[in-house]
Design a protein around this motif. Structure first.
Motif, PDB file in Angstrom:
ATOM      1  N   HIS A  38       1.088  12.024  -0.087  1.00 42.87           N
ATOM      2  CA  HIS A  38       0.527  13.161   0.543  1.00 42.87           C
ATOM      3  C   HIS A  38       1.328  14.358  -0.268  1.00 42.87           C
ATOM      4  N   THR A  47      -3.660  18.458  -1.093  1.00 41.65           N
ATOM      5  CA  THR A  47      -4.954  17.781  -1.032  1.00 41.65           C
ATOM      6  C   THR A  47      -5.016  16.790  -0.125  1.00 41.65           C
ATOM      7  N   PRO A  48      -6.162  16.003   0.117  1.00 43.84           N
ATOM      8  CA  PRO A  48      -6.099  14.884   1.050  1.00 43.84           C
ATOM      9  C   PRO A  48      -5.263  13.675   0.586  1.00 43.84           C
ATOM     10  N   ARG A  49      -4.930  12.845   1.622  1.00 47.16           N
ATOM     11  CA  ARG A  49      -3.719  11.893   1.128  1.00 47.16           C
ATOM     12  C   ARG A  49      -4.645  10.969   0.250  1.00 47.16           C
ATOM     13  N   VAL A  50      -3.997  10.127  -0.493  1.00 46.76           N
ATOM     14  CA  VAL A  50      -4.692   9.208  -1.480  1.00 46.76           C
ATOM     15  C   VAL A  50      -4.088   8.010  -1.430  1.00 46.76           C
ATOM     16  N   ALA A  51      -4.657   6.882  -1.264  1.00 50.72           N
ATOM     17  CA  ALA A  51      -3.945   5.501  -0.900  1.00 50.72           C
ATOM     18  C   ALA A  51      -4.254   4.611  -2.017  1.00 50.72           C
ATOM     19  N   TRP A  52      -3.177   3.968  -2.777  1.00 46.21           N
ATOM     20  CA  TRP A  52      -3.087   3.033  -3.718  1.00 46.21           C
ATOM     21  C   TRP A  52      -2.665   1.693  -2.868  1.00 46.21           C
ATOM     22  N   ARG A  82       0.828  -1.237   0.106  1.00 45.73           N
ATOM     23  CA  ARG A  82      -0.029  -0.141   0.055  1.00 45.73           C
ATOM     24  C   ARG A  82       0.980   1.205   0.051  1.00 45.73           C
ATOM     25  N   GLU A 108       0.636   5.405   0.328  1.00 43.37           N
ATOM     26  CA  GLU A 108       0.086   6.833   0.671  1.00 43.37           C
ATOM     27  C   GLU A 108       0.878   7.718  -0.014  1.00 43.37           C
ATOM     28  N   GLU A 145       1.399   9.129 -10.929  1.00 41.12           N
ATOM     29  CA  GLU A 145      -0.293   8.737 -10.532  1.00 41.12           C
ATOM     30  C   GLU A 145      -1.125   9.385 -11.736  1.00 41.12           C
ATOM     31  N   ASP A 205      -2.798   3.826 -14.037  1.00 37.35           N
ATOM     32  CA  ASP A 205      -2.700   4.867 -12.663  1.00 37.35           C
ATOM     33  C   ASP A 205      -1.333   4.697 -12.275  1.00 37.35           C
TER      34      ASP A 205
END
Length: 67
Positions: A22, A26-31, A18, A20, A67, A50
């Motif tokens: 940041h 903007t808000p954190r995005v998790a992949w 995973r 993260e 991303e 992506d």
């Protein structure tokens, strides 16, 4: 713009990593993606859509991610 990346691994899901992302803006995005993507990305560009990974420098041991 600086981007902070945090990688997480869990023995409960041994084939996944995973990440993260940041930016502080903007808000954190998790992949979540298979760990083999990171292994392959150490030696050559890999991935589709992506999440793409490629080697940056052998001395610095960094990976690039788009991303």
């Amino acid at each position: 713009m600086p981007v902070d990346l945090a990688f997480h691994y869990s023995a409960a899901d041994p084939y996944a990593v995973r990440m993260e992302v940041h930016t502080g803006v903007t808000p954190r995005v998790a992949w979540a993606f298979v760990r083999d993507l990171l292994v392959e990305g150490l030696s050559r560009p890999t991935g589709l859509a992506d999440v793409q990974v490629w080697p940056v420098s052998r001395r610095r041991r960094l990976l690039g991610a788009r991303e």
